[in-house]
Write a protein that holds these residues in place. Sequence first.
Motif, PDB file in Angstrom:
ATOM      1  N   UNK A  13      14.215   2.026  -4.655  1.00  0.00           N
ATOM      2  CA  UNK A  13      15.661   2.290  -4.675  1.00  0.00           C
ATOM      3  C   UNK A  13      16.173   0.961  -4.406  1.00  0.00           C
ATOM      4  N   UNK A  14      17.446   0.945  -4.657  1.00  0.00           N
ATOM      5  CA  UNK A  14      18.157  -0.379  -4.452  1.00  0.00           C
ATOM      6  C   UNK A  14      18.036  -0.998  -2.968  1.00  0.00           C
ATOM      7  N   UNK A  15      17.371  -2.194  -3.033  1.00  0.00           N
ATOM      8  CA  UNK A  15      17.230  -3.124  -1.792  1.00  0.00           C
ATOM      9  C   UNK A  15      16.049  -2.991  -0.933  1.00  0.00           C
ATOM     10  N   UNK A  16      15.414  -2.044  -1.214  1.00  0.00           N
ATOM     11  CA  UNK A  16      14.186  -1.791  -0.382  1.00  0.00           C
ATOM     12  C   UNK A  16      13.372  -3.116  -0.156  1.00  0.00           C
ATOM     13  N   UNK A  17      12.686  -3.300   1.059  1.00  0.00           N
ATOM     14  CA  UNK A  17      11.909  -4.282   1.136  1.00  0.00           C
ATOM     15  C   UNK A  17      10.443  -4.040   1.638  1.00  0.00           C
ATOM     16  N   UNK A  18      10.205  -2.684   1.921  1.00  0.00           N
ATOM     17  CA  UNK A  18       8.839  -2.293   2.504  1.00  0.00           C
ATOM     18  C   UNK A  18       8.867  -0.599   2.664  1.00  0.00           C
ATOM     19  N   UNK A  19       7.872  -0.172   2.495  1.00  0.00           N
ATOM     20  CA  UNK A  19       7.563   1.080   3.014  1.00  0.00           C
ATOM     21  C   UNK A  19       6.228   1.515   3.589  1.00  0.00           C
ATOM     22  N   UNK A  20       6.015   2.679   4.317  1.00  0.00           N
ATOM     23  CA  UNK A  20       5.027   3.063   5.057  1.00  0.00           C
ATOM     24  C   UNK A  20       4.183   3.907   4.064  1.00  0.00           C
ATOM     25  N   UNK A  21       2.774   3.732   4.260  1.00  0.00           N
ATOM     26  CA  UNK A  21       1.986   4.598   3.442  1.00  0.00           C
ATOM     27  C   UNK A  21       1.833   5.956   4.227  1.00  0.00           C
ATOM     28  N   UNK A  42       6.899   6.323   2.621  1.00  0.00           N
ATOM     29  CA  UNK A  42       8.020   6.627   3.214  1.00  0.00           C
ATOM     30  C   UNK A  42       8.591   5.177   3.176  1.00  0.00           C
ATOM     31  N   UNK A  43       9.903   5.293   2.332  1.00  0.00           N
ATOM     32  CA  UNK A  43      10.791   4.097   2.443  1.00  0.00           C
ATOM     33  C   UNK A  43      11.764   4.466   3.554  1.00  0.00           C
ATOM     34  N   UNK A  70       5.114  -4.449   2.166  1.00  0.00           N
ATOM     35  CA  UNK A  70       6.077  -5.118   1.606  1.00  0.00           C
ATOM     36  C   UNK A  70       6.157  -4.656  -0.022  1.00  0.00           C
ATOM     37  N   UNK A  71       7.344  -4.634  -0.487  1.00  0.00           N
ATOM     38  CA  UNK A  71       7.869  -4.578  -1.707  1.00  0.00           C
ATOM     39  C   UNK A  71       7.040  -5.648  -2.327  1.00  0.00           C
ATOM     40  N   UNK A  72       6.222  -5.569  -3.745  1.00  0.00           N
ATOM     41  CA  UNK A  72       5.493  -6.441  -4.542  1.00  0.00           C
ATOM     42  C   UNK A  72       3.926  -6.680  -4.119  1.00  0.00           C
ATOM     43  N   UNK A  73       3.587  -6.188  -2.642  1.00  0.00           N
ATOM     44  CA  UNK A  73       2.334  -6.324  -2.155  1.00  0.00           C
ATOM     45  C   UNK A  73       1.344  -5.235  -3.083  1.00  0.00           C
ATOM     46  N   UNK A  74       0.160  -5.424  -3.207  1.00  0.00           N
ATOM     47  CA  UNK A  74      -0.794  -4.578  -3.955  1.00  0.00           C
ATOM     48  C   UNK A  74      -1.108  -3.085  -3.152  1.00  0.00           C
ATOM     49  N   UNK A 125       7.483  -9.370  -8.843  1.00  0.00           N
ATOM     50  CA  UNK A 125       7.660 -10.295  -7.640  1.00  0.00           C
ATOM     51  C   UNK A 125       5.968 -10.664  -7.205  1.00  0.00           C
ATOM     52  N   UNK A 126       5.993 -11.806  -6.680  1.00  0.00           N
ATOM     53  CA  UNK A 126       4.576 -12.321  -6.173  1.00  0.00           C
ATOM     54  C   UNK A 126       3.922 -11.440  -5.132  1.00  0.00           C
ATOM     55  N   UNK A 127       2.712 -10.911  -5.360  1.00  0.00           N
ATOM     56  CA  UNK A 127       1.989 -10.161  -4.575  1.00  0.00           C
ATOM     57  C   UNK A 127       1.691 -10.684  -3.163  1.00  0.00           C
TER      58      UNK A 127
END
Length: 467
Positions: A13-21, A42-43, A70-74, A125-127
């Motif tokens: 979604x717009x502007x998210x930077x991280x999420x929890x598994x 969960x964002x 973080x967004x972009x991380x594997x 994004x760089x991972x």
Amino acid sequence: MPDYKQFPLADTAEGLTEAEILNWHVQPGDEVQVNQIVVEVETAKAAVELPIPWSGVVTELHAEPGQTVEVGAPLLTLDIDPRGKAPAAGGANGSAPAAPSTSETAEAPAEEEMKPLVGYGSKKAAAKRRPRKPAAATASDGPSGAVNAPPKAPEPPAPAAPAPATNGTAPAGGYVPLAKPPVRKLAKELGVDLRDLAQRVDGVITREDVQRAAEGAAPEPAAAEPVAEPVLDPAARERRVPVKGVRKATATAMVQSAFSAPHVTEFLTVDVTPMMEMRERLKRSPAFAGVRLTPLAFAAKAVCLAVKRTPDVNAEWDEDTGEIVYKDYVHLGIAAATPRGLIVPKIRDADSMSLVELARALDELTTTAREGKTPPGDMVNGTITITNVGVFGVDTGTPIINPGETAILAFGAIRDTPWVVDGEITVRKVLQLALSFDHRVVDGQQGSQFLADVGALLADPSVAFTF
């Protein structure tokens, strides 16, 4: 030869930077198909199930339940050619090249942009990966070898990794020991290796198992652990719960709004007896058969009509450009309390809907929100919001404006109240309205006019013919 790809966390979604598994739907060794749901995260806005854009065999999971990514991380590594069908460019002696290292595969998302899936796409994004302690590989290791890397050389295809044994032994292939996030955190703090402990514990690893391991004592068989709760300190009657997800996003937005937009709140008490009588008539009409017609639907329609006479309340203050953006549409936000916290999904183009259409949209919106299934895209780009505090039996309040909007209306409880009608005291259906607005955009006259219009429409729905 194996062909490895890494599946990164996209900006859902717009502007998210991280999420929890929250929950993995696959484990190392599982075979997956294109668009199969592999993980739930969960964002800051909602719980989202993520599909994978490739087919193949999962070789590694890069995060555990409860961990923030973080967004972009594997998220996981996938072997998209597990049976070695892809042609291999061998050397002079015909040998196959070595499998890519973790650092090589980490760049895959930057080289090839993923195709959009179920309504959202990924950004290049760089991972970024948080440092993790590598686990030593053993002779029995499966496709992953070490926990954090693919194998150093290709091996013959192996069957899917078996499910964890009932005795809690950690199988090969990067199996994650069974333990809840607070237990994992405690193990990390005490320096206890959960993979080693899993071989001595029957079932889910508990806090007691970790504490015994840290003290050098043999763990006892674990009883069934209760549903996950915040970590309790037995020495004090306090609970500490990490601020993240929806609660963290709500707190950030409210602070930003409260200290950037000068709030003004006005109140109005309204006799809505005619509206409630009309509601009872409409509920019996064929056009509303099977429709859940609530007083909130009337409030939504009143707001949409009143906006046409006072468009300033539906505008936006653009700090970056120094402009006021007037919007000729209404994306109506409805504040909804959910198990994950307060969210504000939107009814798109609510001003173009009839009363029966608004009633259906409200019913669908609230049901989806309570089930935690609101798509992240449905919670952005609102223009004005209603918060129904009356559903909790509350008369009114001073709501905080959502960032990017100019006004929010609090809709209070409808109560039987003594009221003067034609000089006589009688019992009427009465509610209180509260309107908070951004005084940079809306002057007192405009705010008062809008609130009065909403009140007039609720007090006598026939007034709508004059708008």
